[in-house]
Write an enzyme that holds these catalytic residues in place. Structure first.
Site, PDB file in Angstrom:
ATOM      1  N   TYR A   1      -6.180  -1.833  -3.453  1.00 45.59           N
ATOM      2  CA  TYR A   1      -6.506  -0.855  -4.502  1.00 45.59           C
ATOM      3  C   TYR A   1      -7.586   0.081  -3.974  1.00 45.59           C
ATOM      4  O   TYR A   1      -8.492  -0.344  -3.256  1.00 45.59           O
ATOM      5  CB  TYR A   1      -7.033  -1.571  -5.743  1.00 45.59           C
ATOM      6  CG  TYR A   1      -6.026  -2.440  -6.457  1.00 45.59           C
ATOM      7  CD1 TYR A   1      -4.825  -1.922  -6.933  1.00 45.59           C
ATOM      8  CD2 TYR A   1      -6.300  -3.789  -6.700  1.00 45.59           C
ATOM      9  CE1 TYR A   1      -3.919  -2.717  -7.628  1.00 45.59           C
ATOM     10  CE2 TYR A   1      -5.401  -4.592  -7.394  1.00 45.59           C
ATOM     11  CZ  TYR A   1      -4.212  -4.046  -7.853  1.00 45.59           C
ATOM     12  OH  TYR A   1      -3.326  -4.841  -8.539  1.00 45.59           O
TER      13      TYR A   1
ATOM     14  N   ASP B   1      -1.148  -2.033   0.315  1.00 47.08           N
ATOM     15  CA  ASP B   1      -2.510  -1.859   0.816  1.00 47.08           C
ATOM     16  C   ASP B   1      -3.468  -2.043  -0.356  1.00 47.08           C
ATOM     17  O   ASP B   1      -3.036  -2.107  -1.507  1.00 47.08           O
ATOM     18  CB  ASP B   1      -2.688  -0.509   1.527  1.00 47.08           C
ATOM     19  CG  ASP B   1      -2.601   0.690   0.610  1.00 47.08           C
ATOM     20  OD1 ASP B   1      -1.925   0.600  -0.444  1.00 47.08           O
ATOM     21  OD2 ASP B   1      -3.180   1.740   0.935  1.00 47.08           O
TER      22      ASP B   1
ATOM     23  N   HIS C   1       9.478  -3.513  -6.916  1.00 45.53           N
ATOM     24  CA  HIS C   1       8.021  -3.598  -7.048  1.00 45.53           C
ATOM     25  C   HIS C   1       7.638  -3.615  -8.532  1.00 45.53           C
ATOM     26  O   HIS C   1       8.291  -2.975  -9.357  1.00 45.53           O
ATOM     27  CB  HIS C   1       7.377  -2.394  -6.352  1.00 45.53           C
ATOM     28  CG  HIS C   1       5.921  -2.569  -6.110  1.00 45.53           C
ATOM     29  ND1 HIS C   1       4.972  -2.280  -7.069  1.00 45.53           N
ATOM     30  CD2 HIS C   1       5.235  -3.016  -5.028  1.00 45.53           C
ATOM     31  CE1 HIS C   1       3.771  -2.542  -6.580  1.00 45.53           C
ATOM     32  NE2 HIS C   1       3.896  -2.984  -5.345  1.00 45.53           N
TER      33      HIS C   1
ATOM     34  N   PHE D   1      -2.892  -7.410  -5.236  1.00 40.80           N
ATOM     35  CA  PHE D   1      -2.694  -7.355  -6.690  1.00 40.80           C
ATOM     36  C   PHE D   1      -3.899  -7.838  -7.507  1.00 40.80           C
ATOM     37  O   PHE D   1      -3.938  -7.653  -8.717  1.00 40.80           O
ATOM     38  CB  PHE D   1      -1.434  -8.127  -7.119  1.00 40.80           C
ATOM     39  CG  PHE D   1      -0.158  -7.534  -6.602  1.00 40.80           C
ATOM     40  CD1 PHE D   1       0.324  -6.331  -7.092  1.00 40.80           C
ATOM     41  CD2 PHE D   1       0.567  -8.167  -5.597  1.00 40.80           C
ATOM     42  CE1 PHE D   1       1.497  -5.761  -6.605  1.00 40.80           C
ATOM     43  CE2 PHE D   1       1.741  -7.617  -5.099  1.00 40.80           C
ATOM     44  CZ  PHE D   1       2.208  -6.412  -5.603  1.00 40.80           C
TER      45      PHE D   1
END
Length: 224
Positions: free
Chosen positions: A66, A64, A186, A77
């Protein structure tokens, strides 16, 4: 909320008339009225706007947006050029340097990737300020799953990069033998050392694209 207006619109159109999306739309409008929500509402669909369906070569799936002020702008990202590079992206840049020798830039603005056909898609497209995952379960997952299914059905090679368990739950939708699926932990500081570092997703992606007669991605993000 800005609308989707490019070649994504036709295949996604059925979603807009479904009950879950109507409910989602009402909830999101109310959230923006009553709370500080990211990204800005005009940026919610930036991933689709910047990477038309016919241009998609690579899909990177995030979780989701930032949730701190000024960070999110609709691409997973990525942050705007004047914002500090978040820890997960720091690790992505480290792996990119080790994999392809790209220098680590002074910003986290990934629009260059998006404009080359890298769809930077979060599974949830909005978030309350300072509350990670606060819009999980509202219906965005159903909408972005629809987008992933559309991509899976494309009759051309696409690379799907699945970092971490939430992204990897999407693997079950990807059954088209033309596509390449790359999985790794991740890139967050909590998990990057468990196999994200050394996974070489960028060189593997470019090798696959070139094998299929497609131009590789120029992954170098330049300094600003």
């Amino acid at each position: 909320m800005a609308a989707i207006s490019n070649d994504w619109l036709e295949p996604l159109k059925p979603e807009f008339s479904k009950q879950y999306y109507r409910d989602l739309y009402q909830k999101i409008v109310e959230e923006y009225k009553t709370h500080l929500v990211f990204p800005p509402s005009d940026d919610i669909f930036n991933a689709f706007a910047l990477t038309p369906l016919h241009d998609v070569k690579v899909v990177i799936i995030g979780q989701d947006p930032y949730h701190n002020v000024g960070q999110a702008h609709g691409l997973c990202f990525s942050v705007r050029p004047d914002v500090d590079i978040p820890p997960s992206l720091v690790n992505i840049y480290k792996e990119l340097h080790d994999d392809l020798g790209c220098y680590v830039p002074n910003n986290g603005y990934l629009v260059k990737w998006a404009k080359q056909g890298v769809l930077l898609l979060n599974t949830v497209l909005t978030v309350r300020a300072h509350q990670a995952n606060s819009h999980r379960g509202m219906g965005w997952e159903q909408f972005t799953d629809a987008a992933i299914r559309i991509l899976n059905e494309e009759d051309r090679p696409i690379v799907f990069i699945l970092w971490g368990a939430p992204a990897q739950t999407k693997k079950k939708m990807l059954n088209n033998p033309k596509h390449l699926i790359l999985e790794a932990p991740h890139p967050s500081p909590l998990s990057a050392y468990r196999g994200f570092f050394g996974s070489r997703p960028f060189s593997k992606t470019n090798a696959f694209l070139e094998q299929n007669g497609l131009s590789p991605i120029d992954w170098q993000i330049e300094d600003v």
